[in-house]
Design a protein around this motif. Structure first.
Motif, PDB file in Angstrom:
ATOM      1  N   VAL A 125       0.865  -1.178   0.000  1.00 40.18           N
ATOM      2  CA  VAL A 125       0.000   0.000   0.000  1.00 40.18           C
ATOM      3  C   VAL A 125       0.904   1.231   0.000  1.00 40.18           C
ATOM      4  O   VAL A 125       1.724   1.413   0.902  1.00 40.18           O
ATOM      5  CB  VAL A 125      -0.923  -0.007   1.231  1.00 40.18           C
ATOM      6  N   ARG A 140      -4.920   9.290  -1.535  1.00 43.27           N
ATOM      7  CA  ARG A 140      -4.892  10.094  -0.310  1.00 43.27           C
ATOM      8  C   ARG A 140      -4.066  11.353  -0.465  1.00 43.27           C
ATOM      9  O   ARG A 140      -3.891  12.100   0.495  1.00 43.27           O
ATOM     10  CB  ARG A 140      -4.332   9.273   0.854  1.00 43.27           C
ATOM     11  N   PHE A 159     -10.027  -4.903   6.469  1.00 47.80           N
ATOM     12  CA  PHE A 159      -9.254  -3.727   6.875  1.00 47.80           C
ATOM     13  C   PHE A 159      -9.987  -2.940   7.953  1.00 47.80           C
ATOM     14  O   PHE A 159     -11.211  -2.746   7.829  1.00 47.80           O
ATOM     15  CB  PHE A 159      -9.043  -2.825   5.644  1.00 47.80           C
ATOM     16  N   THR A 161      -5.433  -6.394   5.444  1.00 45.59           N
ATOM     17  CA  THR A 161      -4.524  -5.248   5.298  1.00 45.59           C
ATOM     18  C   THR A 161      -4.644  -4.378   6.547  1.00 45.59           C
ATOM     19  O   THR A 161      -5.754  -4.175   7.047  1.00 45.59           O
ATOM     20  CB  THR A 161      -4.922  -4.408   4.073  1.00 45.59           C
ATOM     21  N   GLY A 162      -3.509  -3.869   7.005  1.00 47.37           N
ATOM     22  CA  GLY A 162      -3.528  -2.968   8.149  1.00 47.37           C
ATOM     23  C   GLY A 162      -2.906  -3.619   9.369  1.00 47.37           C
ATOM     24  O   GLY A 162      -3.420  -4.616   9.875  1.00 47.37           O
ATOM     25  N   GLY A 163      -1.768  -3.075   9.800  1.00 39.40           N
ATOM     26  CA  GLY A 163      -1.109  -3.591  10.995  1.00 39.40           C
ATOM     27  C   GLY A 163      -0.392  -4.911  10.794  1.00 39.40           C
ATOM     28  O   GLY A 163      -0.002  -5.570  11.761  1.00 39.40           O
ATOM     29  N   ILE A 164      -0.207  -5.303   9.536  1.00 38.28           N
ATOM     30  CA  ILE A 164       0.504  -6.558   9.236  1.00 38.28           C
ATOM     31  C   ILE A 164       1.983  -6.223   9.049  1.00 38.28           C
ATOM     32  O   ILE A 164       2.327  -5.147   8.538  1.00 38.28           O
ATOM     33  CB  ILE A 164      -0.110  -7.216   7.983  1.00 38.28           C
ATOM     34  N   GLY A 197      -0.243  -4.118   2.810  1.00 41.60           N
ATOM     35  CA  GLY A 197       0.355  -3.301   3.869  1.00 41.60           C
ATOM     36  C   GLY A 197       1.553  -2.527   3.379  1.00 41.60           C
ATOM     37  O   GLY A 197       1.881  -2.542   2.189  1.00 41.60           O
ATOM     38  N   SER A 198       2.185  -1.862   4.333  1.00 45.41           N
ATOM     39  CA  SER A 198       3.310  -1.007   3.974  1.00 45.41           C
ATOM     40  C   SER A 198       4.622  -1.499   4.571  1.00 45.41           C
ATOM     41  O   SER A 198       5.639  -0.831   4.409  1.00 45.41           O
ATOM     42  CB  SER A 198       3.023   0.424   4.447  1.00 45.41           C
ATOM     43  N   TRP A 199       4.591  -2.661   5.240  1.00 45.66           N
ATOM     44  CA  TRP A 199       5.797  -3.094   5.943  1.00 45.66           C
ATOM     45  C   TRP A 199       6.995  -3.279   5.009  1.00 45.66           C
ATOM     46  O   TRP A 199       8.136  -3.036   5.390  1.00 45.66           O
ATOM     47  CB  TRP A 199       5.519  -4.382   6.737  1.00 45.66           C
ATOM     48  N   LYS A 231       9.180  -0.162   4.713  1.00 43.61           N
ATOM     49  CA  LYS A 231       9.701   0.530   5.902  1.00 43.61           C
ATOM     50  C   LYS A 231      11.155   0.196   6.130  1.00 43.61           C
ATOM     51  O   LYS A 231      11.643  -0.809   5.664  1.00 43.61           O
ATOM     52  CB  LYS A 231       8.853   0.173   7.118  1.00 43.61           C
TER      53      LYS A 231
HETATM   54  C1  3PG Z   1      -3.340   1.474   4.706  1.00 41.91           C
HETATM   55  O1  3PG Z   1      -4.452   1.599   4.224  1.00 41.91           O
HETATM   56  O2  3PG Z   1      -2.662   2.426   5.096  1.00 41.91           O
HETATM   57  C2  3PG Z   1      -2.813   0.110   4.727  1.00 41.91           C
HETATM   58  O3  3PG Z   1      -3.674  -0.727   5.392  1.00 41.91           O
HETATM   59  C3  3PG Z   1      -1.449   0.007   5.271  1.00 41.91           C
HETATM   60  O4  3PG Z   1      -1.492  -0.353   6.575  1.00 41.91           O
HETATM   61  P1  3PG Z   1      -0.131  -0.608   7.315  1.00 41.91           P
HETATM   62  O5  3PG Z   1       0.711   0.624   7.160  1.00 41.91           O
HETATM   63  O6  3PG Z   1      -0.564  -0.848   8.748  1.00 41.91           O
HETATM   64  O7  3PG Z   1       0.510  -1.806   6.704  1.00 41.91           O
END
Ligand code: 3PG
Length: 185
Positions: A17, A46, A132, A158-161, A180-182, A185
């Protein structure tokens, strides 16, 4: 029907993401993905730069499948059709949005996290959902429970993974891919 999204997700077990604000940032991110042999990106709507970023990636990174995320209203869809994006992601689902997208040409995945939301989606012919924010809505335990109740439904949590938990999610039989964005990072 919800054509094409399962094929897109089956190609990519990880969906990065990506939120970008400039061409420079977009190039850095896309090259970091390619270095990891990742050929997909969900670019979120966004930022003001998002549509320009999508056009830039479509033109200059032909091996990357370009998804567009944070699509929350039907007014956002027309420019994405013009840009030829490869798939559309929504954090949730409204009847308007589902009706607009399900007979369109672009594969899409709406969000659903509760049993009632999943059942509403099923009634509209959908079987694949974004889950999500996965970590806030029960994560792996919730998806295991949904596997019992909704065996035909597939998810892209998705989210927090993170780099550790993503493989635990992928091991679930009802998870096609994880977002996700891991990996950036
Ligand atoms: C988002 O919509 O920002 C994604 O779910 C990314 O989530 P994450 O940064 O927790 O992986």
């Amino acid at each position: 029907m919800q054509h094409g999204i399962d094929q897109v997700l089956a190609k990519h077990s990880m969906i990065p993401v990506v939120t970008v604000n400039s061409k420079e940032e977009t190039d850095i991110v896309m090259n970091r993905l390619l270095e990891q042999n990742i050929h997909v990106a969900e670019i979120t709507l966004r930022t003001e730069y998002a549509l320009t970023a999508i056009a830039h990636v479509k033109k200059n990174y032909p091996t990357i499948d370009v998804g567009v995320g944070t699509v929350i209203s039907i007014g956002q869809v027309a420019p994405l059709v013009d840009l030829g994006v490869d798939f559309i992601v929504s954090p949730g689902a409204t009847m308007d949005l589902i009706t607009h997208l399900k007979d369109g040409t672009i594969p899409f995945i709406p969000g659903a996290v509760t049993p009632s939301e999943i059942m509403s989606g099923l009634e509209m012919g959908l079987t694949t959902f974004k889950f999500f924010p996965a970590n806030l809505f029960g994560g792996i335990d919730a998806l295991k429970a949904y596997g019992q109740v909704f065996p035909a439904v597939k998810f892209c949590p998705t989210g927090g993974i993170n780099g550790t938990t993503h493989s635990d999610y992928l091991a679930l039989s009802n998870v096609i891919s994880v977002g996700g964005s891991w990996m950036l990072k």
